[in-house]
Write an enzyme that holds these catalytic residues in place. Structure first.
Site, mmCIF file in Angstrom:
data_model
loop_
_atom_site.group_PDB
_atom_site.id
_atom_site.type_symbol
_atom_site.label_atom_id
_atom_site.label_comp_id
_atom_site.label_asym_id
_atom_site.label_seq_id
_atom_site.Cartn_x
_atom_site.Cartn_y
_atom_site.Cartn_z
ATOM 1 N N ASP A 173 -51.302 59.196 38.069
ATOM 2 C CA ASP A 173 -50.449 59.407 39.233
ATOM 3 C C ASP A 173 -49.513 60.565 38.893
ATOM 4 O O ASP A 173 -48.617 60.429 38.057
ATOM 5 C CB ASP A 173 -49.665 58.114 39.528
ATOM 6 C CG ASP A 173 -48.808 58.215 40.785
ATOM 7 O OD1 ASP A 173 -48.422 59.340 41.152
ATOM 8 O OD2 ASP A 173 -48.507 57.168 41.387
ATOM 9 N N TYR A 183 -45.088 52.854 39.885
ATOM 10 C CA TYR A 183 -44.521 52.656 41.226
ATOM 11 C C TYR A 183 -44.659 51.175 41.617
ATOM 12 O O TYR A 183 -45.736 50.588 41.478
ATOM 13 C CB TYR A 183 -45.271 53.554 42.209
ATOM 14 C CG TYR A 183 -44.793 53.423 43.621
ATOM 15 C CD1 TYR A 183 -43.577 53.965 44.011
ATOM 16 C CD2 TYR A 183 -45.544 52.747 44.570
ATOM 17 C CE1 TYR A 183 -43.125 53.837 45.311
ATOM 18 C CE2 TYR A 183 -45.106 52.615 45.879
ATOM 19 C CZ TYR A 183 -43.889 53.169 46.240
ATOM 20 O OH TYR A 183 -43.455 53.037 47.532
ATOM 21 N N LYS A 236 -44.189 62.859 48.787
ATOM 22 C CA LYS A 236 -43.093 63.301 47.928
ATOM 23 C C LYS A 236 -43.091 64.838 47.800
ATOM 24 O O LYS A 236 -42.958 65.513 48.791
ATOM 25 C CB LYS A 236 -43.190 62.585 46.589
ATOM 26 C CG LYS A 236 -43.504 61.081 46.707
ATOM 27 C CD LYS A 236 -42.413 60.294 47.433
ATOM 28 C CE LYS A 236 -42.853 58.874 47.814
ATOM 29 N NZ LYS A 236 -43.385 58.053 46.745
ATOM 30 N N ARG A 264 -63.038 60.623 61.843
ATOM 31 C CA ARG A 264 -62.765 59.733 60.702
ATOM 32 C C ARG A 264 -63.510 60.252 59.466
ATOM 33 O O ARG A 264 -63.024 60.202 58.352
ATOM 34 C CB ARG A 264 -63.179 58.286 61.021
ATOM 35 C CG ARG A 264 -63.107 57.387 59.804
ATOM 36 C CD ARG A 264 -63.041 55.885 60.076
ATOM 37 N NE ARG A 264 -63.609 55.408 61.307
ATOM 38 C CZ ARG A 264 -64.933 55.248 61.550
ATOM 39 N NH1 ARG A 264 -65.810 55.496 60.605
ATOM 40 N NH2 ARG A 264 -65.352 54.835 62.721
#
Ligand SMILES: *Cc1c(COP(=O)(O)O)cnc(C)c1O
Length: 385
Positions: free
Chosen positions: A176, A104, A201, A52
């Site tokens: 972004d 978004y 994406k 982790r």
């Protein structure tokens, strides 16, 4: 970064963080499918303790993406939304965030329905209007978050100008950069403090995995986000890190083709009788075309167009064959979507009207199939209107 920053983009995409594996010479970064690491004695390990906290496949991806965005560190998360959530843990109750009004759809949903319960304040503005950004700033503003070009209206904001306003008031700027990828736009060069991506994406590029990343510029970001990865655990799995590493190797050639085909499809749509309006920064009548030419080195593959009504959008979307009707973008395949009922449904009719998002709008992410096939498909689908 070990990688020489003077090397070209495509070279860095293939080699940064991706030195052959020291134990075997493997050219491709191995998928380290392990949850833990053997320690030689108490307090003595090889830099990895628990997956982790860190994993070599993830480290390689983080080094690679930091090199491509020209940042100091990168932190990979399980999705773009997990990355944004991690970024917002920098905020404290009572802090104010200025956010683009046309980002978004999941971002305002996270802010208004989850984070507002933790005492954070949000103001949404059209960040292509610098005066509006300036007026939205309050004494407690800590972060300005923008998307450029926006989703789905393709509005372009001046990153350098927004950075100047944010910094003038002691706030940081996050950008972004999902739509352009670091290949066409480098926000850190323009003053951004943090660059965020949905790697789902263009960076992955093959529509086969989710992911998100924060690329940072300051030592305090690196410390904070490495700690947040360890504390909250929303990290990207080794397999999905490997998929992004594999995707990024062809980012330069894919983006070149996305851009070439994007321009062709935009011109085709602009000249089509059934299409009322085309939103694409590469078109001369786009309101920020000059800014787009200055700030970006390509116009990309994202195009929105107006069919006139929900019924018209419905008629054409029923007929597409090469283009696939679906959410998401940035893959090798052409994806076509209806923002009002898909990505931006959560905004509500009023929220959509406020930003000028209509029921007749269709958004396309132009893939890298033969562009003649994409155009022929759109042409036959539009004939249904
Ligand atoms: C998809 C997307 C996101 C969210 O990313 P996920 O990986 O789906 O969580 C954020 N910003 C933009 C611009 C996106 O396209």
């Amino acid at each position: 970064m070990k990688e020489n920053p003077n090397r070209g983009f495509a070279t860095r995409a293939i080699h940064a963080g991706q030195e052959p594996d020291p134990s075997t010479g493997a050219v491709a970064v191995p998928i380290f499918a392990t949850s833990t690491y053997v320690q030689e004695e108490i307090g003595k390990n090889r830099g990895y303790e628990y997956a982790r906290v860190s994993n070599p496949t993830r480290t390689r991806l983080e080094e690679n993406l930091a090199a491509l965005e020209e940042g100091a560190s990168a932190h990979a998360f399980a999705s773009g939304m997990a990355a944004i959530t991690a970024m917002l843990t920098m905020m404290k109750s009572g802090d104010h965030i200025v956010c683009g009004s046309n980002v978004y759809g999941g971002v305002p949903r996270l802010f208004n329905q989850v984070l507002v319960n933790y005492g954070l304040q949000f103001t949404y503005v059209d960040t292509s209007d610098i005066g509006a950004v300036e007026r939205a700033i309050r004494p407690n503003t800590k972060l300005v978050h923008i998307e450029t070009p926006t989703n789905p209206l393709m509005t372009v904001s001046d990153i350098a100008a927004v950075a100047k306003v944010a910094h003038g008031h002691g706030a940081e700027l996050s950008v972004d950069n999902t739509f352009m990828s670091p290949y066409f736009q480098k926000p850190i060069r323009l003053g951004a403090d943090i660059v965020m991506h949905s790697t789902t994406k263009f960076l992955n590029g093959h529509s086969d995995g989710l992911g998100g990343v924060l690329v940072c510029t300051k030592p305090h970001h690196k410390e904070t986000f490495a700690f947040v990865q360890k504390c909250t655990g929303g990290i990207l799995s080794p397999f999905e890190c490997w998929l992004v590493l594999r995707g990024v190797k062809t980012l330069a050639v894919r983006m070149e083709q996305h851009d070439r085909s994007g321009r062709r499809v935009a011109e085709f749509l602009e000249s089509h009788k059934k299409v009322k309006k085309v939103f694409y920064p590469g078109l001369r009548d786009h309101p920020q075309h000059e800014l787009a030419k200055r700030q970006m080195t390509g116009f990309g593959a994202m195009i929105t167009f107006e069919t006139g009504s929900f019924e018209n959008a419905q008629k054409m979307l029923r007929k597409v064959r090469v283009c696939s009707l679906g959410e998401s973008l940035g893959g090798v395949e052409t994806l076509i979507s209806h923002p009002a009922t898909m990505t931006h449904a959560a905004l509500g009719a009023e929220g959509r009207a406020a930003i000028g998002l209509t029921d007749g709008m269709v958004r396309i992410s132009v893939g890298i199939e033969d562009v003649e096939d994409i155009i022929a498909d759109l042409d036959q689908a539009l004939s249904a209107i």
